[in-house]
Design a protein around this motif. Structure first.
Motif, PDB file in Angstrom:
ATOM      1  N   GLN A 298     -29.923 -40.511  72.327  1.00 52.70           N
ATOM      2  CA  GLN A 298     -30.140 -39.570  73.416  1.00 52.70           C
ATOM      3  C   GLN A 298     -30.542 -38.225  72.840  1.00 52.70           C
ATOM      4  O   GLN A 298     -29.943 -37.753  71.862  1.00 52.70           O
ATOM      5  CB  GLN A 298     -28.878 -39.396  74.262  1.00 52.70           C
ATOM      6  CG  GLN A 298     -28.459 -40.632  75.040  1.00 52.70           C
ATOM      7  CD  GLN A 298     -27.722 -41.633  74.183  1.00 52.70           C
ATOM      8  OE1 GLN A 298     -26.874 -41.263  73.388  1.00 52.70           O
ATOM      9  NE2 GLN A 298     -28.038 -42.915  74.347  1.00 52.70           N
TER      10      GLN A 298
ATOM     11  N   VAL B 284     -31.546 -34.243  74.084  1.00 50.41           N
ATOM     12  CA  VAL B 284     -31.530 -33.293  75.189  1.00 50.41           C
ATOM     13  C   VAL B 284     -32.096 -31.972  74.712  1.00 50.41           C
ATOM     14  O   VAL B 284     -31.522 -31.324  73.825  1.00 50.41           O
ATOM     15  CB  VAL B 284     -30.106 -33.087  75.744  1.00 50.41           C
ATOM     16  CG1 VAL B 284     -30.126 -32.068  76.883  1.00 50.41           C
ATOM     17  CG2 VAL B 284     -29.517 -34.410  76.215  1.00 50.41           C
ATOM     18  N   GLU B 285     -33.243 -31.593  75.290  1.00 46.93           N
ATOM     19  CA  GLU B 285     -33.874 -30.318  74.931  1.00 46.93           C
ATOM     20  C   GLU B 285     -33.398 -29.211  75.859  1.00 46.93           C
ATOM     21  O   GLU B 285     -33.050 -29.460  77.013  1.00 46.93           O
ATOM     22  CB  GLU B 285     -35.407 -30.418  75.037  1.00 46.93           C
ATOM     23  CG  GLU B 285     -36.034 -31.444  74.136  1.00 46.93           C
ATOM     24  CD  GLU B 285     -36.445 -32.694  74.882  1.00 46.93           C
ATOM     25  OE1 GLU B 285     -37.350 -33.400  74.423  1.00 46.93           O
ATOM     26  OE2 GLU B 285     -35.836 -32.963  75.947  1.00 46.93           O
TER      27      GLU B 285
ATOM     28  N   CYS C 235     -32.825 -29.075  70.458  1.00 43.51           N
ATOM     29  CA  CYS C 235     -32.799 -30.501  70.790  1.00 43.51           C
ATOM     30  C   CYS C 235     -31.538 -31.091  70.182  1.00 43.51           C
ATOM     31  O   CYS C 235     -31.421 -31.179  68.960  1.00 43.51           O
ATOM     32  CB  CYS C 235     -34.041 -31.191  70.248  1.00 43.51           C
ATOM     33  SG  CYS C 235     -34.020 -32.993  70.379  1.00 43.51           S
TER      34      CYS C 235
ATOM     35  N   SER D 266     -41.373 -31.653  73.821  1.00 44.77           N
ATOM     36  CA  SER D 266     -40.401 -32.724  73.671  1.00 44.77           C
ATOM     37  C   SER D 266     -40.063 -32.915  72.208  1.00 44.77           C
ATOM     38  O   SER D 266     -40.942 -32.798  71.345  1.00 44.77           O
ATOM     39  CB  SER D 266     -40.964 -34.045  74.210  1.00 44.77           C
ATOM     40  OG  SER D 266     -41.339 -33.940  75.566  1.00 44.77           O
TER      41      SER D 266
ATOM     42  N   TYR E  84     -37.896 -42.375  69.609  1.00 43.50           N
ATOM     43  CA  TYR E  84     -37.060 -41.914  70.721  1.00 43.50           C
ATOM     44  C   TYR E  84     -37.493 -40.506  71.094  1.00 43.50           C
ATOM     45  O   TYR E  84     -37.760 -39.684  70.209  1.00 43.50           O
ATOM     46  CB  TYR E  84     -35.579 -41.935  70.358  1.00 43.50           C
ATOM     47  CG  TYR E  84     -34.997 -43.319  70.265  1.00 43.50           C
ATOM     48  CD1 TYR E  84     -34.886 -43.961  69.040  1.00 43.50           C
ATOM     49  CD2 TYR E  84     -34.575 -43.997  71.406  1.00 43.50           C
ATOM     50  CE1 TYR E  84     -34.365 -45.241  68.942  1.00 43.50           C
ATOM     51  CE2 TYR E  84     -34.049 -45.273  71.312  1.00 43.50           C
ATOM     52  CZ  TYR E  84     -33.954 -45.882  70.082  1.00 43.50           C
ATOM     53  OH  TYR E  84     -33.440 -47.153  69.998  1.00 43.50           O
ATOM     54  N   TRP E  85     -37.539 -40.253  72.399  1.00 39.72           N
ATOM     55  CA  TRP E  85     -38.071 -38.992  72.913  1.00 39.72           C
ATOM     56  C   TRP E  85     -37.095 -38.370  73.910  1.00 39.72           C
ATOM     57  O   TRP E  85     -36.414 -39.076  74.655  1.00 39.72           O
ATOM     58  CB  TRP E  85     -39.399 -39.240  73.622  1.00 39.72           C
ATOM     59  CG  TRP E  85     -40.424 -39.856  72.732  1.00 39.72           C
ATOM     60  CD1 TRP E  85     -40.521 -41.159  72.357  1.00 39.72           C
ATOM     61  CD2 TRP E  85     -41.466 -39.169  72.059  1.00 39.72           C
ATOM     62  NE1 TRP E  85     -41.579 -41.332  71.506  1.00 39.72           N
ATOM     63  CE2 TRP E  85     -42.179 -40.136  71.295  1.00 39.72           C
ATOM     64  CE3 TRP E  85     -41.897 -37.844  72.037  1.00 39.72           C
ATOM     65  CZ2 TRP E  85     -43.287 -39.797  70.518  1.00 39.72           C
ATOM     66  CZ3 TRP E  85     -42.995 -37.523  71.267  1.00 39.72           C
ATOM     67  CH2 TRP E  85     -43.671 -38.485  70.520  1.00 39.72           C
ATOM     68  N   GLY E  86     -37.071 -37.060  73.908  1.00 44.63           N
ATOM     69  CA  GLY E  86     -36.323 -36.361  74.933  1.00 44.63           C
ATOM     70  C   GLY E  86     -37.124 -36.278  76.219  1.00 44.63           C
ATOM     71  O   GLY E  86     -38.274 -36.694  76.277  1.00 44.63           O
ATOM     72  N   GLN E  87     -36.514 -35.711  77.236  1.00 42.50           N
ATOM     73  CA  GLN E  87     -37.163 -35.639  78.552  1.00 42.50           C
ATOM     74  C   GLN E  87     -38.168 -34.503  78.633  1.00 42.50           C
ATOM     75  O   GLN E  87     -39.012 -34.482  79.524  1.00 42.50           O
ATOM     76  CB  GLN E  87     -36.107 -35.471  79.654  1.00 42.50           C
ATOM     77  CG  GLN E  87     -35.591 -34.060  79.870  1.00 42.50           C
ATOM     78  CD  GLN E  87     -34.657 -33.576  78.776  1.00 42.50           C
ATOM     79  OE1 GLN E  87     -34.273 -34.326  77.873  1.00 42.50           O
ATOM     80  NE2 GLN E  87     -34.271 -32.308  78.849  1.00 42.50           N
ATOM     81  N   GLY E  88     -38.082 -33.571  77.712  1.00 41.41           N
ATOM     82  CA  GLY E  88     -39.031 -32.467  77.672  1.00 41.41           C
ATOM     83  C   GLY E  88     -38.519 -31.224  78.369  1.00 41.41           C
ATOM     84  O   GLY E  88     -37.692 -31.295  79.287  1.00 41.41           O
ATOM     85  N   THR E  89     -39.025 -30.087  77.931  1.00 40.14           N
ATOM     86  CA  THR E  89     -38.704 -28.811  78.544  1.00 40.14           C
ATOM     87  C   THR E  89     -39.995 -28.010  78.705  1.00 40.14           C
ATOM     88  O   THR E  89     -40.831 -27.986  77.800  1.00 40.14           O
ATOM     89  CB  THR E  89     -37.665 -28.037  77.702  1.00 40.14           C
ATOM     90  OG1 THR E  89     -37.283 -26.832  78.385  1.00 40.14           O
ATOM     91  CG2 THR E  89     -38.176 -27.687  76.317  1.00 40.14           C
TER      92      THR E  89
END
Length: 124
Positions: A3, A5-6, A22, A95, A113-118
């Motif tokens: 997981q 989280v940015e 992140c 991201s 694996y990627w975060g949801q982006g900001t």
């Protein structure tokens, strides 16, 4: 499972600064390279900066060299992107991503694996 989280995105005036964070959980963070990507509307996602597992090697795309700094804290399992002298061309969704191995890969396929982006928006 990983997981990411940015945080830290927002609206800033041209010439201003932002610091993205992140936070990672799940995989052994310290064994993997990390990357920051961005995608602007109508454009392909591009690797902006990356850092190897130990922090001893970093990569920057030419357009951000001298303005952005990537760093990591393996104890906190967090990677950062300090962005200075921002301009309108930096407006995008940013991201973070986990590398498949310990060394920097400049290709998108090198991250799994990627975060949801900001969102980062720079007003002129």
């Amino acid at each position: 499972q990983v997981q990411l989280v940015e945080s830290g995105g927002g609206l800033v005036q041209a010439g201003g600064s932002l610091r993205l964070s992140c936070a990672a959980s799940g995989r052994t963070f310290s064994n993997c390279a990390m990357g920051w990507f961005r995608q602007a509307p109508g454009k392909e996602r591009e690797l902006v900066a990356a850092i190897n597992w130990s922090g001893s090697y970093t990569f920057y795309v030419d357009s951000v060299k001298g303005r952005f700094t990537i760093s990591r804290d393996n104890v906190k399992k967090t990677v950062y992107l300090q962005m200075n002298s921002l301009n309108s061309e930096d407006t995008a969704v940013y991201s973070c991503a986990v590398g498949r191995g310990p060394y920097v890969d400049r290709k998108t396929t090198g991250y799994d694996y990627w975060g949801q982006g900001t969102q980062v928006t720079v007003s002129s």
